[in-house]
Design an enzyme around this catalytic site. Structure first.
Site, PDB file in Angstrom:
ATOM      1  N   CYS A 388      -6.309 -40.816  -5.312  1.00  0.00           N
ATOM      2  CA  CYS A 388      -5.528 -40.736  -4.077  1.00  0.00           C
ATOM      3  C   CYS A 388      -6.457 -40.663  -2.864  1.00  0.00           C
ATOM      4  O   CYS A 388      -7.038 -41.674  -2.504  1.00  0.00           O
ATOM      5  CB  CYS A 388      -4.563 -39.561  -4.152  1.00  0.00           C
ATOM      6  SG  CYS A 388      -3.153 -39.809  -3.069  1.00  0.00           S
ATOM      7  N   HIS A 514      -1.820 -40.380  -8.689  1.00  0.00           N
ATOM      8  CA  HIS A 514      -2.467 -39.235  -9.349  1.00  0.00           C
ATOM      9  C   HIS A 514      -2.345 -39.363 -10.864  1.00  0.00           C
ATOM     10  O   HIS A 514      -1.406 -38.822 -11.456  1.00  0.00           O
ATOM     11  CB  HIS A 514      -1.819 -37.925  -8.896  1.00  0.00           C
ATOM     12  CG  HIS A 514      -2.133 -37.546  -7.500  1.00  0.00           C
ATOM     13  ND1 HIS A 514      -3.293 -36.899  -7.151  1.00  0.00           N
ATOM     14  CD2 HIS A 514      -1.447 -37.730  -6.346  1.00  0.00           C
ATOM     15  CE1 HIS A 514      -3.313 -36.692  -5.841  1.00  0.00           C
ATOM     16  NE2 HIS A 514      -2.202 -37.189  -5.331  1.00  0.00           N
ATOM     17  N   GLU A 516      -3.906 -37.901 -13.078  1.00  0.00           N
ATOM     18  CA  GLU A 516      -4.102 -36.625 -13.780  1.00  0.00           C
ATOM     19  C   GLU A 516      -2.792 -35.993 -14.235  1.00  0.00           C
ATOM     20  O   GLU A 516      -2.761 -35.244 -15.205  1.00  0.00           O
ATOM     21  CB  GLU A 516      -4.907 -35.642 -12.911  1.00  0.00           C
ATOM     22  CG  GLU A 516      -4.218 -35.116 -11.650  1.00  0.00           C
ATOM     23  CD  GLU A 516      -4.435 -35.994 -10.414  1.00  0.00           C
ATOM     24  OE1 GLU A 516      -4.695 -37.205 -10.583  1.00  0.00           O
ATOM     25  OE2 GLU A 516      -4.330 -35.475  -9.287  1.00  0.00           O
TER      26      GLU A 516
HETATM   27  N1  GLN Z   1      -4.263 -37.296   2.619  1.00  0.00           N
HETATM   28  C1  GLN Z   1      -4.036 -38.526   1.955  1.00  0.00           C
HETATM   29  C2  GLN Z   1      -2.645 -39.089   2.268  1.00  0.00           C
HETATM   30  O1  GLN Z   1      -1.795 -38.375   2.714  1.00  0.00           O
HETATM   31  C3  GLN Z   1      -4.230 -38.398   0.440  1.00  0.00           C
HETATM   32  C4  GLN Z   1      -3.258 -37.491  -0.217  1.00  0.00           C
HETATM   33  C5  GLN Z   1      -3.660 -37.106  -1.615  1.00  0.00           C
HETATM   34  O2  GLN Z   1      -4.809 -37.211  -1.977  1.00  0.00           O
HETATM   35  N2  GLN Z   1      -2.716 -36.634  -2.385  1.00  0.00           N
HETATM   36  O3  GLN Z   1      -2.401 -40.250   2.062  1.00  0.00           O
END
Ligand code: GLN
Length: 541
Positions: A388, A514, A516
Site C-alpha cells: 500500500c 494489503h 497481509e
Molecule cells: N496513506 C496512503 C493512502 O491513503 C496509504 C495507505 C495505506 O498504506 N494503507 O493512500
C-alpha cells in the site's frame, strides 16, 4: 428479535487484567472446533466508544484489520481469520460507539414512541440483536463471542448483561462461558496465586454469569494445587481448568489447549456426539517452526516501531512465508524517521539485510526515509516489497530517480508537487473527511502474465483487500512503464493500478492492497512467499 435455535454460542470474557491473549485464546478454541469439522464464526464486542477503529492511532490500538466486505476492525479479527481460516465480515465486530449510534438514530426517528431510552433494555437489546443477527445470517455451528476488556470495567457492563440475558433466553444447551484469567507468580513464596482469579470469577458470578471453562494464563507451569484451588473456589470441574502458560509461538496454543481435551469439554457441554479434532496440520507447522535454523533478515521500515502490533498481520504474514521455507524470520525494525534524518546507525542497518519491506501507513512523517530505503533496495538489487503506502513509495522513488520526474510525490505529502504520481482519484469519493472515505475491502485485480506477480499467484484473476485514500496516477502509466515499471496487476477496467514491479531487479514489487490480511499460517500469501524466496536467493539459498 428472532432467537437462533441451533447455533451454539461461546462467550469469552477476560479477568484480572488486559493483555492476557483473550483474542488468541478464543481464536485457538475456534481453530480446534474447526479441526473437529464444525463451522465456526466469531465476533468481537469492543467496549470503547469509537464507532470503529478506523481512525484510532496504531500507537494505541495496534493495526486496523480489514475484512473482504471492507469492515475496519480490531486486530483480534486477524487472529480469528488466521486461526480459524474463515472470512469474517461486518457481523464480526461491534463497538459501543456503534451501539449508541444505532440507538440514538432510532430515538431521533421517533422509533421508541416517546419511551425513556435506557441501557437496559435498549442498549442491551441492540447488542443482543447484533449477536442473534450474526447467528441467524451466518448460521455457523459455533459462534464465538469475545467480550473486550476486563470484567469489572464500566464500559463492559452492558455486554456482560447482554450475555447473561442470552444465556437465560437460549439456555445452557446453547450457551457456554469461557473465562480467561491470570495467575500471577510470586517469587518470594515461589507460587502461582489464584486469588485474583477467584475475585474475577466472583465478579462474573455477581453479574449472573458462571464460567464453564477457565483458561488459566500464567508465565509458569500450572501446579496441581493451583488447579485444585481454582476448581474449589470458582465452581468449575478440574478438567475445565485449562492451563495456558505463555508460549514462544502463538500457533502452539490450539495444540496446547487440546492437550487438556478442551474439545471434549465443549462438545460434552453442548451434548454433541464427540468429534476428535484433526490437528496434524498445526502440529506439522510447529515442527517446521522448531526445526528452522537458517535466519532471514528482513528490514521493516516503519514509524510505529514502539508498538509491534501496528504491523501485526505483516509480521504474521512474513512468518508464515518463512515457515513455508523452514527458515527463521529475523525482523529488524528500521525507523523511517531516523533514516530521513540521515542517522548513520539506522542507514548502516540496511546493508545487513536480505530484504526490505515497507508496510502501509498514513501521513508525511518518515516518508523521505522510506524513499531512501526504496532507492537503496533498487540500486543494490535487494528484494523490496511495498504494501500500500510501500507501493506508492516505490513508485515515487522510481519516478524521481529512474523516470527523471525529480519532483514526483504523492498528493498526500505534497499536494503542490509538480508530478503527482500518486493522487486522490477524482470522483472516487466526494467526501474527504477522515472517517469512512477510504477505498476499503476486496477489489478484483487482473494479473499480467510473465511477471513476478504471475509467478507468485499462478492465476490471472485475484481479489485483495484495500484500505487507502490515494491511488497511482493514471496519467503517468505510460511514462513509468517506458522507464521500466511494469503494471503487473490492474483493475478489470484498467483504471486502478494494483501491482507494480521494477524490471531488471530480482524482486521489487509494490501492491496497492494489503496482502497481509489474506495470509494464513497454514497457507502463506503468494506474494509474501515469492518475496521470502527472493530474499533467500539473495542470502545464498
Ligand atoms: N496513506 C496512503 C493512502 O491513503 C496509504 C495507505 C495505506 O498504506 N494503507 O493512500
Amino acid at each position: 428479535m428472532k432467537k437462533p435455535t441451533k447455533v451454539k454460542i461461546i462467550f469469552v470474557t477476560g479477568g484480572v487484567c488486559s493483555g492476557l491473549g483473550k483474542g488468541l485464546s478464543s481464536a485457538a478454541i475456534g481453530a480446534i472446533l474447526k479441526a473437529c469439522n464444525y463451522e465456526v464464526f466469531s465476533l468481537k464486542l469492543d467496549p470503547y466508544l469509537n464507532v470503529d477503529p478506523g481512525t484510532m492511532s496504531p500507537y494505541q490500538h495496534g493495526e486496523v484489520y480489514v475484512t473482504d466486505d471492507g469492515t475496519e476492525s480490531d486486530l483480534d479479527l486477524g487472529h480469528y481469520e488466521r486461526f480459524i481460516d474463515v472470512d469474517l465480515n461486518k457481523h464480526s465486530n461491534l463497538t459501543t460507539g456503534q451501539v449508541y449510534q444505532m440507538v440514538l438514530q432510532k430515538e431521533r426517528q421517533g422509533d421508541f414512541l416517546g419511551k425513556t431510552i435506557q441501557i437496559i433494555p435498549h442498549i442491551t437489546g441492540t447488542i443482543k440483536n447484533y449477536i442473534y443477527e450474526a447467528a441467524e445470517k451466518i448460521k455457523p455451528d459455533f459462534l464465538l463471542v469475545e467480550i473486550g476488556g476486563t470484567v469489572g470495567d464500566i464500559e463492559g457492563e452492558p455486554y456482560l448483561e447482554s450475555a447473561r440475558q442470552i444465556s437465560h433466553e437460549l439456555g445452557k444447551q446453547q450457551v457456554m462461558f469461557v473465562h480467561v484469567t491470570l495467575l500471577p507468580y510470586l517469587k518470594a513464596s515461589n507460587e502461582l496465586k489464584t486469588k485474583p482469579t477467584q475475585a474475577s470469577v466472583k465478579e462474573l458470578q455477581s453479574r449472573g454469569i458462571r464460567p464453564d471453562i477457565i483458561v488459566a494464563r500464567s508465565d509458569y507451569k500450572l501446579t496441581k494445587e493451583a488447579i485444585e484451588r481454582i476448581t474449589l473456589f470458582c465452581d468449575v470441574t478440574e478438567e475445565a481448568v485449562i492451563p495456558a502458560s505463555t508460549v514462544k509461538v502463538i500457533y502452539e496454543v490450539p495444540v496446547n489447549f487440546e492437550k487438556s481435551k478442551i474439545s471434549k469439554i465443549i462438545q460434552n457441554h453442548f451434548d454433541l456426539r464427540y468429534r476428535k479434532p484433526e490437528l496434524a496440520d498445526w502440529k506439522n507447522l510447529l515442527k517446521a517452526i522448531k526445526s528452522a535454523r537458517k535466519k532471514i533478515k528482513i528490514g521493516l521500515i516503519g514509524k510505529y516501531t514502539e508498538n509491534n502490533d501496528a504491523y501485526l498481520s505483516v509480521n504474521e504474514a512474513l512468518k508464515a512465508a518463512c515457515y513455508h521455507y523452514k527458515v527463521k524470520l529475523d525482523l529488524i525494525w528500521i525507523d523511517s524517521v531516523k533514516l530521513e534524518k540521515n542517522d548513520k546507525k539506522e542507514i548502516l542497518k540496511l546493508s545487513s539485510l536480505d530484504g526490505i519491506l515497507v508496510p502501509g501507513g498514513f501521513g508525511k512523517r518518515g516518508i523521505e526515509g522510506k524513499i531512501l530505503a526504496a532507492k537503496y533496495a533498487r540500486e543494490n538489487k535487494l528484494p523490496y516489497f511495498g504494501l500500500c503506502l510501500g507501493a506508492q513509495i516505490l513508485a515515487i522513488e522510481f519516478a524521481r530517480n529512474v523516470a527523471k520526474l525529480t519532483k514526483a510525490n504523492s498528493e498526500e505529502f505534497d499536494p503542490k508537487a509538480e508530478h503527482l504520481v500518486v493522487n486522490f482519484l477524482p470522483g472516487q469519493s466526494e467526501n474527504r473527511a477522515k472517517g469512512g472515505t477510504l477505498r476499503l475491502g476486496a477489489w478484483p485485480c487482473i494479473i499480467k502474465k510473465d511477471t513476478v506477480a504471475y509467478k507468485a499467484y499462478k492465476t490471472e484473476e485475484i481479489s485483495e483487500r484495500h484500505r487507502h485514500r490515494y491511488e497511482f496516477n493514471n496519467l503517468y502509466r505510460e511514462q513509468l512503464e517506458q522507464a521500466g515499471l511494469i503494471i503487473s496487476g490492474d483493475s478489470p477496467k484498467k483504471d486502478l493500478m494494483e501491482i507494480v514491479e521494477v524490471t531488471d531487479h530480482p524482486f521489487m514489487l509494490g501492491c496497492q492492497f494489503h496482502p497481509e490480511f489474506k495470509s494464513r499460517p497454514l497457507r502463506p500469501h503468494p506474494l509474501f512467499r515469492e518475496f521470502i524466496k527472493a530474499c533467500l536467493n539473495k542470502s545464498g539459498g
